[in-house]
Design an enzyme around this catalytic site. Structure first.
Site, short mmCIF file in Angstrom:
data_model
loop_
_atom_site.label_atom_id
_atom_site.label_comp_id
_atom_site.label_asym_id
_atom_site.label_seq_id
_atom_site.Cartn_x
_atom_site.Cartn_y
_atom_site.Cartn_z
CD GLU A 1 -2.21 -7.45 3.17
OE1 GLU A 1 -1.79 -6.33 2.84
OE2 GLU A 1 -2.90 -7.64 4.19
N GLY B 1 0.67 -4.99 1.02
CA GLY B 1 -0.55 -5.07 0.21
C GLY B 1 -0.32 -5.79 -1.11
CB ALA C 1 -0.89 -0.01 1.23
N1 CO8 Z 1 4.53 3.13 -1.01
C1 CO8 Z 1 4.88 4.27 -1.63
N2 CO8 Z 1 5.98 4.39 -2.40
C2 CO8 Z 1 6.76 3.30 -2.55
C3 CO8 Z 1 6.45 2.08 -1.93
C4 CO8 Z 1 5.26 2.01 -1.14
N3 CO8 Z 1 4.87 0.87 -0.54
N4 CO8 Z 1 7.41 1.19 -2.25
C5 CO8 Z 1 8.29 1.83 -3.04
N5 CO8 Z 1 7.89 3.11 -3.22
C6 CO8 Z 1 8.55 4.16 -4.03
C7 CO8 Z 1 9.79 4.70 -3.31
O1 CO8 Z 1 9.41 5.68 -2.37
C8 CO8 Z 1 10.57 5.25 -4.47
O2 CO8 Z 1 10.02 6.49 -4.86
P1 CO8 Z 1 10.99 7.72 -5.27
O3 CO8 Z 1 11.75 7.22 -6.47
O4 CO8 Z 1 10.03 8.83 -5.58
O5 CO8 Z 1 11.86 7.96 -4.10
C9 CO8 Z 1 10.29 4.27 -5.60
O6 CO8 Z 1 9.08 3.59 -5.22
C10 CO8 Z 1 11.37 3.23 -5.77
O7 CO8 Z 1 11.58 2.59 -4.54
P2 CO8 Z 1 13.02 2.50 -3.80
O8 CO8 Z 1 13.87 3.66 -4.20
O9 CO8 Z 1 12.77 2.31 -2.35
O10 CO8 Z 1 13.58 1.17 -4.48
P3 CO8 Z 1 14.65 0.16 -3.87
O11 CO8 Z 1 15.06 -0.73 -4.97
O12 CO8 Z 1 15.72 0.91 -3.13
O13 CO8 Z 1 13.84 -0.69 -2.76
C11 CO8 Z 1 11.93 -1.92 -1.92
C12 CO8 Z 1 12.77 -1.51 -3.16
C13 CO8 Z 1 12.76 -2.82 -1.00
C14 CO8 Z 1 10.70 -2.65 -2.41
C15 CO8 Z 1 11.54 -0.62 -1.16
O14 CO8 Z 1 10.94 0.29 -2.08
C16 CO8 Z 1 10.56 -0.84 -0.04
O15 CO8 Z 1 10.95 -1.33 1.01
N6 CO8 Z 1 9.27 -0.45 -0.23
C17 CO8 Z 1 8.27 -0.52 0.78
C18 CO8 Z 1 7.83 -1.94 1.01
C19 CO8 Z 1 6.82 -2.01 2.13
O16 CO8 Z 1 7.12 -1.74 3.28
N7 CO8 Z 1 5.57 -2.39 1.80
C20 CO8 Z 1 4.50 -2.51 2.73
C21 CO8 Z 1 3.74 -1.23 2.83
S1 CO8 Z 1 2.52 -1.28 4.08
C22 CO8 Z 1 1.24 -2.15 3.38
O17 CO8 Z 1 1.33 -2.62 2.29
C23 CO8 Z 1 0.02 -2.31 4.22
C24 CO8 Z 1 -1.11 -2.99 3.45
C25 CO8 Z 1 -2.42 -2.88 4.19
C26 CO8 Z 1 -2.88 -1.44 4.30
C27 CO8 Z 1 -4.13 -1.37 5.10
C28 CO8 Z 1 -4.53 0.05 5.36
C29 CO8 Z 1 -5.20 0.23 6.62
#
Ligand code: CO8
Length: 255
Positions: free
Chosen positions: A113, A110, A65
């Site tokens: 999921e 998400g 998400a």
């Molecule tokens: N949300 C928003 N932006 C994201 C997300 C995300 N989940 N994941 C990646 N991005 C964006 C980054 O911010 C980045 O943007 P920008 O270039 O503008 O800085 C771009 O995508 C590329 O990402 P990275 O630079 O971080 O790429 P890396 O190769 O360094 O890393 C990863 C890749 C490991 C996948 C890393 O991006 C990461 O850890 N992402 C987050 C993963 C995460 O924690 N996901 C879980 C989120 S919480 C969730 O899903 C809850 C679901 C249920 C919600 C219920 C609501 C009540």
């Protein structure tokens, strides 16, 4: 602005692509709303027999998400967001057509999921899975606490959700989180192959079998078997007669 969900029809197969590669296909309200709409469209289209769900780009299926959207939510907004995501994923899960997640990269939070809400999961060898929500101070909110333990067992789900660790495709296969792992270059083709194998079978039979399993696992065993008998009966009709006659005719021709 580009559509956040691309809907692409290839004959009897519909490919839904989450299309926000610059944010690793993270799910925000707009993406969920488009997915919701696409699911309605698919459900109403009898020409579509199988749905493949994937992510745009080579890096991510869906990286979760949208953290930027969630960051300043209060508990009531988070509740709304969780309810909406759950509603959309449930709609996808209960589509009359079988769904295949083509997991082409990160499937986190998400995103994992979303894959769990599909009927089958095919992963590229480079895919990565995880439920890292606790590292962000939240819990899985789009069905992960419910679908993951049902799929891989309570203990393995607790391991993944409480540690938030990321696993590779081979470990996901060993855990039963995915059904097969294929080279990244052939992922979509392998999914199309699975789709073709499904499409070779009775249209109505496939839908009834999905319903019997999807609804049956949520009922008690006796109730599930009763419903199976009803759906079994429903499968008897023109398609069944034609397919059984074709089988018997082929047999008599080769006798
Ligand atoms: N949300 C928003 N932006 C994201 C997300 C995300 N989940 N994941 C990646 N991005 C964006 C980054 O911010 C980045 O943007 P920008 O270039 O503008 O800085 C771009 O995508 C590329 O990402 P990275 O630079 O971080 O790429 P890396 O190769 O360094 O890393 C990863 C890749 C490991 C996948 C890393 O991006 C990461 O850890 N992402 C987050 C993963 C995460 O924690 N996901 C879980 C989120 S919480 C969730 O899903 C809850 C679901 C249920 C919600 C219920 C609501 C009540």
């Amino acid at each position: 602005m580009a559509d956040e969900i691309l809907v692409q029809q290839e004959g009897e197969v519909c490919i839904l692509t989450v299309n926000r590669p610059s944010a690793l296909n993270a799910l925000n309200t707009k993406v969920l709303a488009e997915l919701d709409k696409a699911a309605d469209q698919v459900a109403a289209d009898p020409a579509i027999r199988v749905v493949i769900v994937t992510g745009a780009g080579e890096k991510a299926f869906v990286a979760g998400a949208d953290i930027a959207e969630m960051k300043d939510m209060d508990p009531s907004q988070a509740h709304e967001f969780g309810l909406y995501g759950n509603k959309v994923f449930r709609k996808l899960e209960l589509l009359p057509q079988p769904t295949i997640a083509a997991v082409n990269g990160f499937a986190l939070g998400g995103g994992c999921e979303l894959a769990l809400a599909c009927d089958l999961r095919v992963a590229s060898a480079s895919a990565k899975f995880g439920e890292p929500e606790v590292s962000l101070g939240i819990i899985p909110g789009f069905g992960g606490t419910q679908r993951l333990p049902r799929l891989v067992g309570v203990s393995r789900a607790l391991d993944l959700i409480l540690t938030g660790r990321m696993i590779d495709a081979q470990e996901a296969l060993a855990l039963g989180l995915v059904d097969r792992v294929v080279p990244a270059e052939t992922l979509l083709e392998e999914c199309r192959k699975v789709a073709r194998a499904i499409c070779a079978n009775g249209v109505q039979a496939v839908r009834l079998a999905k319903r019997a399993i999807r609804q049956g696992v949520e009922r008690d065993f006796e109730g599930g078997c009763r419903q199976e008998s009803e759906l079994f009966a429903e499968s008897f009709g023109p398609e069944q007669r034609e397919r059984m006659a074709a089988f018997l005719e082929k047999k008599s021709r080769t006798a």
